[in-house]
Write a protein that holds these residues in place. Structure first.
Motif, PDB file in Angstrom:
ATOM      1  N   PRO A 111      -4.916   1.811  -0.882  1.00 21.80           N
ATOM      2  CA  PRO A 111      -4.704   0.359  -0.975  1.00 21.80           C
ATOM      3  C   PRO A 111      -4.263  -0.028  -2.377  1.00 21.80           C
ATOM      4  CG  PRO A 111      -6.892   0.868  -0.108  1.00 21.80           C
ATOM      5  CD  PRO A 111      -6.305   2.154  -0.577  1.00 21.80           C
TER       6      PRO A 111
ATOM      7  N   GLU B 222      -2.530   5.964   3.140  1.00 21.07           N
ATOM      8  CA  GLU B 222      -2.100   5.107   2.052  1.00 21.07           C
ATOM      9  C   GLU B 222      -3.301   4.692   1.220  1.00 21.07           C
ATOM     10  OE1 GLU B 222      -0.186   1.823   3.849  1.00 21.07           O
ATOM     11  OE2 GLU B 222       1.552   2.978   4.495  1.00 21.07           O
TER      12      GLU B 222
ATOM     13  N   ASN C  26       0.821  -1.207   0.000  1.00 20.33           N
ATOM     14  CA  ASN C  26       0.000   0.000   0.000  1.00 20.33           C
ATOM     15  C   ASN C  26       0.854   1.255   0.000  1.00 20.33           C
ATOM     16  OD1 ASN C  26      -2.167  -1.674   0.056  1.00 20.33           O
ATOM     17  ND2 ASN C  26      -2.666  -1.347   2.215  1.00 20.33           N
TER      18      ASN C  26
ATOM     19  N   SER D 141       0.897   3.762  -3.111  1.00 18.25           N
ATOM     20  CA  SER D 141       0.463   5.140  -2.895  1.00 18.25           C
ATOM     21  C   SER D 141       1.480   6.122  -3.449  1.00 18.25           C
ATOM     22  CB  SER D 141       0.278   5.429  -1.404  1.00 18.25           C
ATOM     23  OG  SER D 141      -0.693   4.584  -0.857  1.00 18.25           O
TER      24      SER D 141
END
Lengths: 204, 273
Positions: free
Chosen positions: B58, B56, A27, A31
């Motif tokens: 996913p 964040e 993640n 990101s």
């Protein structure tokens, strides 16, 4: 199993251990790549490439920093490379957007001032910003991501993107205004109740 | 008195702590008298604070699986590889080896045997093992190129011969580990000749502008931002010509074996942030 144990196993070629490391970090890396590239497809490709290179270079990872940090730096460098070659490609095509013509138009100055404090949950605002970032032009998004998410200085950003520092400075200012404009337009950055609203015209 | 337009850039710089004392004074003076800009400043500050705490996103569904598919398809690991230089025998039979899935860019003529720890597990065919060994040889070359750069690079170094040089102790050690495994499986069943692999040379350059030909290749990027390209001999020499003609790109060139089928181009990271 700790990260260190997983890394040690992965360094011996244990792919299952590496898979666990991927899951733990996917993640964060995705990101970063998503925000640097501006779209999910390129973001996913870049993130995948980062993990692949991490796998290949794993035996030479010395453990001076944590694996997550090392991986993040690797992904970051990959993104910078991507941005640079993107820039070269765009320069070659000589495509300029009006947004980026420095000094061409006066900065977009809104007429109304709003105070967002207490208006939205911080969490909702963060989510809205995350989405608004992807709506920015590439040039605006990239400098903003490097400044706000990566914490790079103007000089560092200038070096990363091959720009003059002055250009970085004015581009960031415009990017911030553009971000704010998107949030206001999408209704994600609402004016406060009328009792607290400040509406003034700015001085000419 | 500055216009609000001019002030906006100062506002932004203030958020980044990038104002000179003089600029700060100008800004303060303006803000004292301008509720509109003060409010804008507050807006931008909020946005900056929130932007610094973005959550964040996913990764898409199946992302980890796709990564592991790619890893499984290319399980090579670089780094401090245990490499055994091939003994200096030459066999008369030089039958061409039909490499499965070999790319056109590196029709290498030989193979370097590797230590037992890096041999593929399970029952691979000898052709696959040689494919893998070849891939590792490239990686070993790459690694050596990296470490060679740390010291003063010269033609006598390992990369010039395309063969990593080991301290003799290390060699003895690794040879002890897997003499049987190597000679039995590779020499016997394959019935092919193997000789030292070489590269035609190494170019090291700095700077942003690169010869066009490199755009077709994928670079290996280390975490100092240095890029290593493995290019065909033809492209290698095109690159060399382009660099000579460009005249303004600093580079060094070490030739090795002009008859070899590939070469290395290493691009140092430019002055890093």
């Amino acid at each position: 199993m700790t990260e260190q144990e997983l890394v040690a196993r992965a360094q011996q070629g244990d792919q299952d251990a590496f898979a666990r490391l991927v899951e733990a970090n996917q993640n964060k890396i995705y990101s970063l790549a998503l925000r640097m590239t501006g779209n999910p497809e390129d973001g996913a490709d870049l993130a995948q490439e980062a993990f692949l290179r991490a796998w290949r270079s794993l035996p030479s990872f010395q453990g001076e920093s944590s694996f997550s940090t090392w991986l993040y730096r690797l992904a970051h460098n990959l993104c910078i490379d991507f941005l640079r070659s993107e820039k070269r490609r765009r320069d070659a095509l000589a495509v300029t957007s009006l947004d980026d013509e420095e000094g061409a138009a006066p900065m977009d100055v809104p007429d109304h001032r709003f105070t967002p404090e207490g208006e939205l949950e911080r969490r909702d605002l963060r989510q809205a910003i995350g989405q608004a970032l992807l709506q920015l032009s590439d040039d605006h998004r990239q400098v903003l991501v490097l400044r706000e998410l990566e914490g790079l200085s103007y000089g560092e950003i200038a070096a990363c993107l091959n720009l003059e520092e002055g250009t970085v400075k004015s581009r960031i200012a415009r990017a911030r205004l553009a971000l704010r404009k998107i949030l206001l337009a999408d209704g994600n950055f609402s004016p406060p109740p009328s009792s607290m609203r400040i509406e003034t015209n700015r001085k000419e | 008195m500055r216009s609000c337009d001019e002030i906006t850039e100062l506002l932004s710089a203030a958020l980044d702590g990038a104002l000179t004392g003089e600029e700060q004074a100008v800004l303060d003076e303006h803000l004292a008298d301008c509720p509109a800009c003060s409010a804008l400043f507050a807006d931008l500050r909020s946005l900056q604070a929130a932007a610094g705490e973005l959550e964040e996103v996913p990764a898409p569904a199946g992302f980890a699986a796709r990564v592991m598919d790619a890893v499984a398809a290319d399980p090579t690991q670089e780094g401090p590889a245990k490499v055994i230089p091939f003994p200096q025998r030459r066999k008369k039979n030089r039958a061409a080896i039909p490499w499965k899935g070999w790319t056109a860019t590196a029709a290498v003529v030989g193979v370097v045997l590797l230590g037992a720890s890096l041999l593929p597990r399970g029952g691979n065919t000898s052709a696959e093992m040689m494919d893998n060994a070849l891939i590792r040889q490239q990686s070993a070359c790459s690694t050596t190129a990296d470490s060679a750069n740390g010291e003063n690079f010269s033609a006598s170094d390992s990369v010039a011969n395309g063969m990593p040089i080991l301290a003799s102790e290390e060699m003895a050690e690794t040879q002890q580990e897997a003499p049987g495994a190597l000679s039995g499986e590779l020499d016997g069943s394959a019935g092919t000749s193997m000789e030292q692999a070489t590269c035609c040379g190494t170019i090291i350059l700095t700077g942003e502008s690169l010869p066009e030909v490199l755009n077709a290749y994928e670079a290996d990027v280390d975490d100092r931002g240095r890029r290593t390209y493995l290019v065909s001999a033809e492209d290698f020499f095109s690159c060399l010509e382009a660099l000579k003609m460009a005249e303004d790109i600093p580079f060094t060139y070490e030739s090795a074996d002009p008859g070899a089928a590939f070469g290395w181009v290493i691009v140092e990271a430019s002055a890093a942030p």
